[in-house]
Design a protein around this motif. Structure first.
Motif, PDB file in Angstrom:
ATOM      1  N   GLY A 176       0.991  -1.399  -0.098  1.00  0.00           N
ATOM      2  CA  GLY A 176      -0.340   0.424   0.050  1.00  0.00           C
ATOM      3  C   GLY A 176       0.893   1.010   0.219  1.00  0.00           C
ATOM      4  N   TYR A 177       1.749   1.129   1.126  1.00  0.00           N
ATOM      5  CA  TYR A 177       2.578   2.578   0.637  1.00  0.00           C
ATOM      6  C   TYR A 177       3.699   2.649  -0.139  1.00  0.00           C
ATOM      7  CZ  TYR A 177       0.377   3.620   5.267  1.00  0.00           C
ATOM      8  OH  TYR A 177       0.021   3.864   6.328  1.00  0.00           O
ATOM      9  N   SER A 178       4.244   1.279  -0.762  1.00  0.00           N
ATOM     10  CA  SER A 178       4.661   1.678  -2.115  1.00  0.00           C
ATOM     11  C   SER A 178       3.830   2.218  -3.376  1.00  0.00           C
ATOM     12  CB  SER A 178       5.224  -0.019  -2.429  1.00  0.00           C
ATOM     13  OG  SER A 178       5.647   0.304  -3.774  1.00  0.00           O
ATOM     14  N   GLU A 179       2.642   1.548  -3.103  1.00  0.00           N
ATOM     15  CA  GLU A 179       1.817   2.525  -4.273  1.00  0.00           C
ATOM     16  C   GLU A 179       1.677   4.171  -3.985  1.00  0.00           C
ATOM     17  OE1 GLU A 179      -2.112   0.267  -4.572  1.00  0.00           O
ATOM     18  OE2 GLU A 179      -1.361  -1.304  -5.541  1.00  0.00           O
ATOM     19  N   ILE A 180       0.996   4.602  -2.577  1.00  0.00           N
ATOM     20  CA  ILE A 180       0.900   5.478  -2.821  1.00  0.00           C
ATOM     21  C   ILE A 180       2.224   6.876  -2.299  1.00  0.00           C
ATOM     22  CG2 ILE A 180       0.579   7.191  -0.511  1.00  0.00           C
ATOM     23  CD1 ILE A 180      -1.384   5.213   0.871  1.00  0.00           C
ATOM     24  N   LEU A 181       3.583   5.745  -1.483  1.00  0.00           N
ATOM     25  CA  LEU A 181       4.835   6.388  -2.317  1.00  0.00           C
ATOM     26  C   LEU A 181       4.835   6.893  -3.621  1.00  0.00           C
ATOM     27  CD1 LEU A 181       7.844   7.986  -1.752  1.00  0.00           C
ATOM     28  CD2 LEU A 181       8.503   5.217  -2.210  1.00  0.00           C
ATOM     29  N   GLN A 182       5.020   6.231  -4.791  1.00  0.00           N
ATOM     30  CA  GLN A 182       4.470   6.107  -6.499  1.00  0.00           C
ATOM     31  C   GLN A 182       3.704   7.727  -6.629  1.00  0.00           C
ATOM     32  OE1 GLN A 182       6.559   4.848  -9.000  1.00  0.00           O
ATOM     33  NE2 GLN A 182       6.219   6.501  -9.835  1.00  0.00           N
ATOM     34  N   VAL A 183       2.773   7.614  -5.889  1.00  0.00           N
ATOM     35  CA  VAL A 183       1.621   8.660  -6.115  1.00  0.00           C
ATOM     36  C   VAL A 183       2.099  10.161  -6.222  1.00  0.00           C
ATOM     37  CG1 VAL A 183      -0.228   9.981  -6.164  1.00  0.00           C
ATOM     38  CG2 VAL A 183      -0.307   7.278  -6.779  1.00  0.00           C
ATOM     39  N   TRP A 184       3.004  10.471  -5.313  1.00  0.00           N
ATOM     40  CA  TRP A 184       4.339  10.887  -4.276  1.00  0.00           C
ATOM     41  C   TRP A 184       4.557  11.834  -5.200  1.00  0.00           C
ATOM     42  CZ3 TRP A 184       1.910  14.745  -1.557  1.00  0.00           C
ATOM     43  CH2 TRP A 184       1.573  14.756   0.056  1.00  0.00           C
ATOM     44  N   GLN A 185       5.264  10.419  -5.507  1.00  0.00           N
ATOM     45  CA  GLN A 185       6.993  10.690  -6.640  1.00  0.00           C
ATOM     46  C   GLN A 185       6.735  11.678  -8.269  1.00  0.00           C
ATOM     47  OE1 GLN A 185       8.408   6.504  -6.740  1.00  0.00           O
ATOM     48  NE2 GLN A 185      10.113   6.866  -4.684  1.00  0.00           N
ATOM     49  N   ASP A 186       5.070  11.113  -8.275  1.00  0.00           N
ATOM     50  CA  ASP A 186       4.135  11.578  -9.613  1.00  0.00           C
ATOM     51  C   ASP A 186       3.994  13.464  -8.881  1.00  0.00           C
ATOM     52  OD1 ASP A 186       4.293   9.364 -11.029  1.00  0.00           O
ATOM     53  OD2 ASP A 186       2.375   9.189 -10.312  1.00  0.00           O
ATOM     54  N   ILE A 187       3.857  13.522  -8.004  1.00  0.00           N
ATOM     55  CA  ILE A 187       3.007  14.731  -7.387  1.00  0.00           C
ATOM     56  C   ILE A 187       4.516  15.447  -7.515  1.00  0.00           C
ATOM     57  CG2 ILE A 187       2.620  16.206  -5.721  1.00  0.00           C
ATOM     58  CD1 ILE A 187       0.234  13.692  -4.668  1.00  0.00           C
ATOM     59  N   VAL A 188       5.388  15.000  -6.968  1.00  0.00           N
ATOM     60  CA  VAL A 188       6.178  15.758  -6.777  1.00  0.00           C
ATOM     61  C   VAL A 188       7.131  17.023  -7.440  1.00  0.00           C
ATOM     62  CG1 VAL A 188       9.308  16.174  -6.566  1.00  0.00           C
ATOM     63  CG2 VAL A 188       7.289  15.155  -4.762  1.00  0.00           C
ATOM     64  N   PRO A 189       7.391  16.236  -8.936  1.00  0.00           N
ATOM     65  CA  PRO A 189       7.607  17.209 -10.343  1.00  0.00           C
ATOM     66  C   PRO A 189       6.915  18.074 -10.256  1.00  0.00           C
ATOM     67  CG  PRO A 189       7.045  14.923 -11.002  1.00  0.00           C
ATOM     68  CD  PRO A 189       6.569  15.276  -9.052  1.00  0.00           C
TER      69      PRO A 189
END
Length: 218
Positions: A176-189
Motif C-alpha cells: 500500500g505505501y509503495s503505491e502511495i509513494l509512487q503517487v507522491w513521486q508523481d506529485i513532486v515534479p
C-alpha cells in the motif's frame, strides 16, 4: 485527501481574473492556478490509494484477527461454563457427601437405640443416593474436561494464524505505501514545475498599490 483535492480543484476553476493592480509585476497566480488542477487529480488518486489500502487491510488482516478473537472468546466462555457450572456442581455434591458422612458418624457414636439406628439407616440411604449423583457429575465433569482439552488443542492449532496475520499485515502495508509513494513521486515534479514556471515572475514590484493610478488619481 479527497477533501483537499476538491479544494484544489475549486481553486483551479476560479473564474475570477486577478487584476494587474492586485498582482503588480508578479503574475504567478494564473500559472499556479492552472497547475493546481493537475495536482488535484493526484491528490484524488492519493485518496483512492488510501481507501484501497484500508480495504486490503480489512480483508487480509482484520478478518483473520476477528476469526481468531472469536475462537478465543468461545474458549473463554467454555472455561467459564465449566468453572461456574459442572465443576461447581461437582464440588458442591462432594461437600454434601462429606456432611452426610459426618452426620452418620455422629449418629453412630451416640448409641445403638432404635431411633439412632433409624437415623443411621436413613443417612446410609442418602449416602448411596448422593454417591450416584456424584458419579453422574463426575462423568459430566470428565466430558466437560474432554471438551476443554479439544478446544485448547484447537486454539494451539490455530496459533500460527498470528504469525501469518502479521506477515500479511506487513506485506499489505508494504504494498500500500509503495503505491502511495509512487503517487507522491508523481506529485513532486508537478509541484516543482509550478515554482520553475514562475521563477522569472517572482520579482519585487516596482510600485505599491498606493502608487497605482486608481489610488492617486481617483
Amino acid at each position: 485527501m479527497l477533501h483537499f483535492a476538491k479544494e484544489l480543484n475549486q481553486l483551479s476553476g476560479d473564474s475570477q481574473p486577478a487584476s494587474a493592480w492586485a498582482m503588480g509585476t508578479n503574475d504567478a497566480w494564473p500559472t499556479i492556478k492552472g497547475g493546481l488542477k493537475t495536482i488535484a487529480v493526484e491528490f484524488a488518486a492519493l485518496s483512492d490509494k488510501h481507501g484501497q489500502q484500508a480495504s486490503r487491510c480489512d480483508n487480509s488482516v482484520g478478518e483473520r484477527l476477528a476469526l481468531f478473537l472469536d475462537m478465543l472468546q468461545t474458549y473463554k466462555d467454555l472455561c467459564e461454563r465449566h468453572e461456574k457450572g459442572v465443576l461447581r456442581d461437582h464440588q458442591m455434591a462432594l461437600q454434601k457427601m462429606a456432611n452426610i458422612k459426618k452426620k452418620k458418624m455422629s449418629a453412630t457414636l451416640k448409641g445403638g437405640d432404635q431411633q439412632q439406628v433409624g437415623v443411621v439407616e436413613q443417612l446410609e440411604s442418602r449416602i448411596t443416593e448422593q454417591a450416584s449423583q456424584i458419579m453422574t457429575m463426575e462423568n459430566r465433569n470428565l466430558f466437560s474436561l474432554h471438551c476443554l482439552q479439544m478446544e485448547t488443542q484447537l486454539i494451539h492449532a490455530n496459533i500460527p494464524m498470528i504469525s501469518d496475520t502479521m506477515q500479511a499485515y506487513a506485506e499489505t502495508e508494504r504494498q500500500g505505501y509503495s503505491e502511495i509513494l509512487q503517487v507522491w513521486q508523481d506529485i513532486v515534479p508537478k509541484a516543482l514545475s509550478l515554482s520553475k514556471n514562475n521563477e522569472n515572475d517572482c520579482r519585487s514590484p516596482s510600485t505599491s498599490p498606493l502608487s497605482s493610478p486608481t489610488s492617486l488619481n481617483s
